[in-house]
Enzyme design. Structure first.
Site, mmCIF file in Angstrom:
data_model
loop_
_atom_site.group_PDB
_atom_site.id
_atom_site.type_symbol
_atom_site.label_atom_id
_atom_site.label_comp_id
_atom_site.label_asym_id
_atom_site.label_seq_id
_atom_site.Cartn_x
_atom_site.Cartn_y
_atom_site.Cartn_z
ATOM 1 N N HIS A 210 23.190 -12.881 46.193
ATOM 2 C CA HIS A 210 22.356 -13.919 45.563
ATOM 3 C C HIS A 210 20.908 -13.653 45.977
ATOM 4 O O HIS A 210 20.650 -13.039 47.012
ATOM 5 C CB HIS A 210 22.828 -15.315 45.993
ATOM 6 C CG HIS A 210 24.084 -15.723 45.281
ATOM 7 N ND1 HIS A 210 24.111 -16.690 44.301
ATOM 8 C CD2 HIS A 210 25.352 -15.274 45.388
ATOM 9 C CE1 HIS A 210 25.351 -16.820 43.847
ATOM 10 N NE2 HIS A 210 26.129 -15.973 44.492
ATOM 11 N N CYS A 241 26.448 -21.716 43.950
ATOM 12 C CA CYS A 241 27.790 -22.201 44.248
ATOM 13 C C CYS A 241 27.745 -23.702 44.502
ATOM 14 O O CYS A 241 26.969 -24.176 45.329
ATOM 15 C CB CYS A 241 28.339 -21.477 45.479
ATOM 16 S SG CYS A 241 29.929 -22.129 45.991
ATOM 17 N N ASN A 250 22.495 -15.649 41.315
ATOM 18 C CA ASN A 250 22.876 -14.272 41.647
ATOM 19 C C ASN A 250 21.691 -13.363 41.336
ATOM 20 O O ASN A 250 20.789 -13.728 40.583
ATOM 21 C CB ASN A 250 24.043 -13.819 40.761
ATOM 22 C CG ASN A 250 25.308 -14.579 41.034
ATOM 23 O OD1 ASN A 250 25.421 -15.752 40.707
ATOM 24 N ND2 ASN A 250 26.273 -13.928 41.645
HETATM 25 N N1 COA Z 1 43.736 -25.244 38.193
HETATM 26 C C1 COA Z 1 43.740 -26.463 37.640
HETATM 27 N N2 COA Z 1 44.004 -27.585 38.311
HETATM 28 C C2 COA Z 1 44.341 -27.461 39.611
HETATM 29 C C3 COA Z 1 44.376 -26.223 40.239
HETATM 30 C C4 COA Z 1 44.058 -25.080 39.476
HETATM 31 N N3 COA Z 1 44.021 -23.868 40.014
HETATM 32 N N4 COA Z 1 44.727 -26.401 41.512
HETATM 33 C C5 COA Z 1 44.890 -27.722 41.704
HETATM 34 N N5 COA Z 1 44.657 -28.357 40.536
HETATM 35 C C6 COA Z 1 44.667 -29.813 40.306
HETATM 36 C C7 COA Z 1 45.978 -30.471 40.637
HETATM 37 O O1 COA Z 1 46.831 -30.450 39.540
HETATM 38 C C8 COA Z 1 45.525 -31.848 40.999
HETATM 39 O O2 COA Z 1 45.258 -32.566 39.799
HETATM 40 P P1 COA Z 1 45.482 -34.139 39.672
HETATM 41 O O3 COA Z 1 44.479 -34.763 40.595
HETATM 42 O O4 COA Z 1 45.212 -34.414 38.235
HETATM 43 O O5 COA Z 1 46.894 -34.351 40.107
HETATM 44 C C9 COA Z 1 44.189 -31.632 41.708
HETATM 45 O O6 COA Z 1 43.722 -30.392 41.207
HETATM 46 C C10 COA Z 1 44.313 -31.556 43.215
HETATM 47 O O7 COA Z 1 45.376 -30.693 43.525
HETATM 48 P P2 COA Z 1 45.745 -30.228 44.976
HETATM 49 O O8 COA Z 1 46.962 -29.386 44.944
HETATM 50 O O9 COA Z 1 45.715 -31.410 45.895
HETATM 51 O O10 COA Z 1 44.615 -29.242 45.277
HETATM 52 P P3 COA Z 1 43.558 -29.294 46.434
HETATM 53 O O11 COA Z 1 42.829 -30.577 46.358
HETATM 54 O O12 COA Z 1 44.160 -28.871 47.693
HETATM 55 O O13 COA Z 1 42.622 -28.076 45.973
HETATM 56 C C11 COA Z 1 41.259 -26.853 44.444
HETATM 57 C C12 COA Z 1 41.963 -28.144 44.790
HETATM 58 C C13 COA Z 1 40.903 -25.988 45.591
HETATM 59 C C14 COA Z 1 42.104 -26.044 43.535
HETATM 60 C C15 COA Z 1 40.007 -27.339 43.743
HETATM 61 O O14 COA Z 1 39.185 -27.989 44.657
HETATM 62 C C16 COA Z 1 39.260 -26.239 43.065
HETATM 63 O O15 COA Z 1 39.637 -25.794 42.003
HETATM 64 N N6 COA Z 1 38.116 -25.841 43.617
HETATM 65 C C17 COA Z 1 37.278 -24.885 43.010
HETATM 66 C C18 COA Z 1 36.892 -23.788 43.953
HETATM 67 C C19 COA Z 1 35.861 -22.918 43.315
HETATM 68 O O16 COA Z 1 35.841 -22.693 42.119
HETATM 69 N N7 COA Z 1 34.923 -22.418 44.119
HETATM 70 C C20 COA Z 1 33.828 -21.661 43.654
HETATM 71 C C21 COA Z 1 34.103 -20.226 43.590
HETATM 72 S S1 COA Z 1 34.403 -19.423 45.099
HETATM 73 ZN ZN ZN Z 2 28.275 -15.927 44.144
#
Ligand code: COA
Ligand code: ZN
Length: 306
Positions: A210, A241, A250
């Site tokens: 970045h 992010c 980036n």
């Molecule tokens: N795709 C779609 N929905 C998802 C998912 C996925 N990969 N993983 C979890 N979910 C949904 C679950 O179905 C649940 O939905 P609901 O609230 O409608 O029941 C909710 O997310 C929480 O699920 P849970 O298993 O408790 O997940 P979590 O809270 O432990 O984690 C993450 C959730 C990490 C998947 C979520 O925070 C996420 O997608 N973060 C994005 C990270 C990201 O993109 N970072 C930037 C790039 S590095």
């Molecule tokens: Zn990045």
């Protein structure tokens, strides 16, 4: 000298996930098609994450399906980010041929990003990589905050070397070493990438920078000097992010391609067409910079058309 440098444009994912303006899957597809038309050989097309966590990435399945239908997966290497097992399954269902897993090199950052610690993140990576092997899906593994974490400060290179060794052993196809917040200094980039290159046995290594402190191109150069020939970049310099405070865009693909071409490297990318994609991305999001050398490049373009 190996003179081909592979650019992976992460604009449609890293670039768009944190924009104030959310683009529709149709707009994101338009951007991806334009990147492919400009000759970009590798693109991160989206992420299979919770739409509640990252609303801008909703519709990833539609994007992957549409690209495969159009045969774009044959002319460019397309990958999607998956944060967990669920995301992996959704990516597989949609027909993704490559996925990107992210494990952060700091406990706090990994918790903020995917709500699990490093050990659980690595165990999850191992399981997904094994599963992907039998599904014939490539796995790129990204080590985020590899030089500095916004919560825990400087990252110990030994932590990154150790994680890289484990991810390689699990069978990741490629390791992407990421300066998620744009805090790495070129000398630290050079030394870590040299050590990683010496440690890896055949696994491809890539860097992801970045431009927060205007050191993006200096860091690309430092990594090139360490033998790295794969870089992530984002068209128009889009990026940031949502889980890492202070992270800006980036490095702009346009800047990286400009530097590489003038240094005599091949990228297969048509810079004039790429600049038009940067313009399109800017119009869509209303925020893009087009990179640091935008004015100079535009002038060259005008001159060459006189
Ligand atoms: N795709 C779609 N929905 C998802 C998912 C996925 N990969 N993983 C979890 N979910 C949904 C679950 O179905 C649940 O939905 P609901 O609230 O409608 O029941 C909710 O997310 C929480 O699920 P849970 O298993 O408790 O997940 P979590 O809270 O432990 O984690 C993450 C959730 C990490 C998947 C979520 O925070 C996420 O997608 N973060 C994005 C990270 C990201 O993109 N970072 C930037 C790039 S590095
Ligand atoms: Zn990045």
């Amino acid at each position: 000298m190996n003179d081909f440098v592979r650019i992976n444009d992460v604009g449609p994912r890293d670039g768009l996930q944190n924009q104030a303006r959310i683009l529709t899957p149709q707009q994101r597809l338009q951007l991806i098609h334009a990147l492919v038309d400009a000759g970009v050989p590798s693109i991160e097309v989206g992420s299979f994450v919770s739409p509640k966590a990252v609303p801008a990435m909703a519709g990833a399945a539609e994007i992957v399906t549409s690209l495969n239908k159009a045969g774009i997966n044959k002319s460019a290497y397309l990958q999607s980010l998956v944060p967990n097992q669920r995301g992996y399954e959704l990516a597989r269902e949609a027909g993704s041929q490559a996925v990107l897993l992210v494990v952060c090199a700091s406990e706090t950052m990994n918790q903020k990003n995917v709500r699990m610690g490093i050990a659980d993140g690595l165990a999850q990576a191992r399981d997904i990589i094994h599963q992907a092997k039998s599904d014939a899906i490539d796995v790129m593994a990204c080590i985020a905050v590899a030089w500095e974490c916004p919560f825990e400060g400087k990252t110990d290179p030994k932590v990154v070397l150790n994680m890289a060794a484990q991810l390689s052993e699990f069978g990741a196809h490629e390791l992407v070493i990421a300066d998620t917040i744009g805090a790495a200094m070129p000398n630290a980039v050079h030394s870590l990438m040299k050590e990683l290159a010496a440690q890896q046995s055949g696994q491809a290594l890539a860097c992801h920078f970045h431009d927060t402190r205007a050191l993006g191109l200096a860091n690309v150069y430092a990594a090139l000097e360490a033998g790295i020939r794969r870089f992530d970049a984002s068209v128009g310099g889009l990026g940031g992010c949502p889980f890492a405070p202070g992270a800006t865009g980036n490095i702009a693909t346009e800047d990286v391609v400009m530097m590489l071409q003038q240094m005599g490297f091949q990228t297969g990318i048509d810079l004039a067409r790429l600049m038009a994609v940067g313009q399109l991305a800017g119009e869509m999001t209303g925020t893009t910079t087009g990179g640091r050398a935008h004015q100079w490049r535009s002038l060259q373009l005008q001159k060459s058309r006189l």
